[in-house]
Design a protein around this motif. Structure first.
Motif, PDB file in Angstrom:
ATOM      1  N   ASN A 190       4.833  13.412   9.872  1.00 37.62           N
ATOM      2  CA  ASN A 190       5.689  12.245   9.707  1.00 37.62           C
ATOM      3  C   ASN A 190       4.864  10.964   9.701  1.00 37.62           C
ATOM      4  N   LEU A 191       5.271  10.023   8.862  1.00 34.77           N
ATOM      5  CA  LEU A 191       4.742   8.663   8.892  1.00 34.77           C
ATOM      6  C   LEU A 191       5.894   7.781   9.334  1.00 34.77           C
ATOM      7  N   ILE A 192       5.758   7.178  10.515  1.00 34.71           N
ATOM      8  CA  ILE A 192       6.792   6.298  11.036  1.00 34.71           C
ATOM      9  C   ILE A 192       6.285   4.878  10.868  1.00 34.71           C
ATOM     10  N   LEU A 193       6.913   4.149   9.965  1.00 35.21           N
ATOM     11  CA  LEU A 193       6.504   2.787   9.645  1.00 35.21           C
ATOM     12  C   LEU A 193       7.586   1.837  10.120  1.00 35.21           C
ATOM     13  N   GLY A 194       7.209   0.900  10.993  1.00 33.51           N
ATOM     14  CA  GLY A 194       8.167  -0.072  11.498  1.00 33.51           C
ATOM     15  C   GLY A 194       8.983   0.444  12.669  1.00 33.51           C
ATOM     16  N   GLY A 195       8.508   1.468  13.331  1.00 31.94           N
ATOM     17  CA  GLY A 195       9.236   2.064  14.446  1.00 31.94           C
ATOM     18  C   GLY A 195       9.166   1.224  15.706  1.00 31.94           C
ATOM     19  N   ASN A 196       9.880   1.657  16.722  1.00 31.93           N
ATOM     20  CA  ASN A 196       9.896   1.085  18.059  1.00 31.93           C
ATOM     21  C   ASN A 196      10.548  -0.297  18.115  1.00 31.93           C
ATOM     22  N   ASN A 197      11.436  -0.573  17.154  1.00 38.01           N
ATOM     23  CA  ASN A 197      12.186  -1.829  17.199  1.00 38.01           C
ATOM     24  C   ASN A 197      13.215  -1.782  18.307  1.00 38.01           C
ATOM     25  N   PHE A 198      13.375  -2.890  19.032  1.00 39.09           N
ATOM     26  CA  PHE A 198      14.435  -2.989  20.019  1.00 39.09           C
ATOM     27  C   PHE A 198      14.785  -4.448  20.213  1.00 39.09           C
ATOM     28  N   GLY A 199      16.084  -4.724  20.383  1.00 38.59           N
ATOM     29  CA  GLY A 199      16.527  -6.103  20.563  1.00 38.59           C
ATOM     30  C   GLY A 199      16.050  -6.991  19.432  1.00 38.59           C
ATOM     31  N   THR A 200      15.518  -8.142  19.789  1.00 41.36           N
ATOM     32  CA  THR A 200      15.007  -9.074  18.773  1.00 41.36           C
ATOM     33  C   THR A 200      13.487  -9.019  18.700  1.00 41.36           C
ATOM     34  N   ASN A 201      12.876  -8.056  19.376  1.00 44.78           N
ATOM     35  CA  ASN A 201      11.417  -7.952  19.425  1.00 44.78           C
ATOM     36  C   ASN A 201      10.913  -7.046  18.306  1.00 44.78           C
ATOM     37  N   TYR A 202      11.022  -7.499  17.076  1.00 43.55           N
ATOM     38  CA  TYR A 202      10.505  -6.727  15.964  1.00 43.55           C
ATOM     39  C   TYR A 202      10.293  -7.621  14.759  1.00 43.55           C
ATOM     40  N   GLY A 203       9.524  -7.147  13.832  1.00 44.08           N
ATOM     41  CA  GLY A 203       9.320  -7.829  12.567  1.00 44.08           C
ATOM     42  C   GLY A 203       9.358  -6.807  11.457  1.00 44.08           C
ATOM     43  N   SER A 204       9.544  -7.277  10.249  1.00 40.92           N
ATOM     44  CA  SER A 204       9.546  -6.390   9.092  1.00 40.92           C
ATOM     45  C   SER A 204       8.166  -5.789   8.897  1.00 40.92           C
ATOM     46  N   SER A 205       8.146  -4.583   8.375  1.00 44.61           N
ATOM     47  CA  SER A 205       6.874  -3.928   8.064  1.00 44.61           C
ATOM     48  C   SER A 205       6.666  -3.914   6.562  1.00 44.61           C
ATOM     49  N   ILE A 206       5.394  -3.975   6.159  1.00 44.39           N
ATOM     50  CA  ILE A 206       5.024  -4.015   4.748  1.00 44.39           C
ATOM     51  C   ILE A 206       4.017  -2.913   4.478  1.00 44.39           C
ATOM     52  N   LEU A 207       4.254  -2.142   3.427  1.00 46.56           N
ATOM     53  CA  LEU A 207       3.264  -1.201   2.911  1.00 46.56           C
ATOM     54  C   LEU A 207       3.148  -1.482   1.433  1.00 46.56           C
ATOM     55  N   ARG A 208       1.964  -1.991   1.014  1.00 47.70           N
ATOM     56  CA  ARG A 208       1.705  -2.256  -0.403  1.00 47.70           C
ATOM     57  C   ARG A 208       0.536  -1.397  -0.836  1.00 47.70           C
ATOM     58  N   MET A 209       0.793  -0.555  -1.828  1.00 46.50           N
ATOM     59  CA  MET A 209      -0.237   0.323  -2.369  1.00 46.50           C
ATOM     60  C   MET A 209      -0.388   0.015  -3.855  1.00 46.50           C
ATOM     61  N   GLU A 210      -1.567  -0.493  -4.217  1.00 44.03           N
ATOM     62  CA  GLU A 210      -1.828  -0.834  -5.605  1.00 44.03           C
ATOM     63  C   GLU A 210      -2.266   0.397  -6.395  1.00 44.03           C
ATOM     64  N   THR A 211      -2.742   0.203  -7.602  1.00 48.09           N
ATOM     65  CA  THR A 211      -3.121   1.269  -8.525  1.00 48.09           C
ATOM     66  C   THR A 211      -4.128   2.237  -7.914  1.00 48.09           C
ATOM     67  N   ASP A 212      -3.864   3.533  -8.072  1.00 50.71           N
ATOM     68  CA  ASP A 212      -4.782   4.618  -7.678  1.00 50.71           C
ATOM     69  C   ASP A 212      -5.168   4.580  -6.200  1.00 50.71           C
ATOM     70  N   THR A 213      -4.234   4.255  -5.337  1.00 57.38           N
ATOM     71  CA  THR A 213      -4.495   4.249  -3.897  1.00 57.38           C
ATOM     72  C   THR A 213      -3.938   5.522  -3.265  1.00 57.38           C
ATOM     73  N   GLU A 214      -4.428   5.783  -2.049  1.00 52.92           N
ATOM     74  CA  GLU A 214      -4.016   6.997  -1.355  1.00 52.92           C
ATOM     75  C   GLU A 214      -3.866   6.709   0.140  1.00 52.92           C
ATOM     76  N   LEU A 215      -2.733   7.111   0.696  1.00 51.09           N
ATOM     77  CA  LEU A 215      -2.491   7.044   2.129  1.00 51.09           C
ATOM     78  C   LEU A 215      -2.293   8.477   2.602  1.00 51.09           C
ATOM     79  N   VAL A 216      -3.148   8.913   3.534  1.00 53.40           N
ATOM     80  CA  VAL A 216      -3.138  10.284   4.017  1.00 53.40           C
ATOM     81  C   VAL A 216      -2.869  10.275   5.513  1.00 53.40           C
ATOM     82  N   THR A 217      -1.942  11.124   5.963  1.00 54.31           N
ATOM     83  CA  THR A 217      -1.763  11.356   7.396  1.00 54.31           C
ATOM     84  C   THR A 217      -2.044  12.825   7.664  1.00 54.31           C
ATOM     85  N   GLU A 218      -2.732  13.087   8.762  1.00 52.37           N
ATOM     86  CA  GLU A 218      -3.081  14.457   9.133  1.00 52.37           C
ATOM     87  C   GLU A 218      -1.995  15.112   9.967  1.00 52.37           C
TER      88      GLU A 218
END
Length: 166
Positions: free
Chosen positions: A14-42
């Motif tokens: 699992n990839l958890i992006l922007g997790g652990n939000n509670f109350g007003t203590n959070y911000g938006s999360s951004i994932l930007r992947m341009e041309t020919d990029t790779e994000l790998v999780t083990e």
């Protein structure tokens, strides 16, 4: 999310992006992947609220199993950043593998490798070309400009050896 159609997500869990939000203590999360990029999780990787991750053309980001990165992290990957298994990374973490500008006509890009079981304190910055050894601890507020040996504690600006872990 802004993912180029040529970008690749290889999720070994699992990839958890922007997790652990509670109350007003959070911000938006951004994932930007341009041309020919790779994000790998083990395995399962957690990037809490306010994550700001940019993979530039041709870049590869790898995050190991059981690693979590707390709120408001910034990851800027021009070529290659690897974060190992079971790392605990605190708030306001920044890692960059490039200066993202030219100096005397040359852009400097060097991979970053963070080993397994690394603990990184709040407001730490890890700069291009750094390798952090397994089991290392980086104290809050440090700016890491040189390699960190395994099983050591470093801190300061720039980060320096504080002690070896027995």
């Amino acid at each position: 999310l802004k993912l180029d159609k040529s970008s690749v997500l290889k999720l070994g869990g699992n990839l958890i992006l922007g997790g652990n939000n509670f109350g007003t203590n959070y911000g938006s999360s951004i994932l930007r992947m341009e041309t020919d990029t790779e994000l790998v999780t083990e395995g399962t990787a957690r990037l809490f609220y306010g994550a700001d991750i940019l993979l530039f053309k041709g870049a590869k980001l790898k995050i190991g199993n059981g690693t979590y990165i707390n709120g408001d992290c910034r990851i800027r990957c021009q070529e290659s950043i690897t974060i190992g298994d079971y790392c605990a990374i605190s708030h306001d973490f920044t890692v960059m593998d490039s200066d993202f500008h030219k100096l005397n006509g040359v852009k400097s890009i060097k991979p970053v490798i963070i080993g397994n079981h690394v603990w990184i304190g709040t407001r730490v910055t890890v700069l291009k070309g750094v390798t952090v050894g397994d089991g290392a601890v980086i104290a809050a507020g440090a700016v890491v400009t040189k390699d960190v040996e395994p099983m050591t504690v470093v801190g300061g600006v720039p980060a320096k050896l504080s002690k070896k872990i027995e």
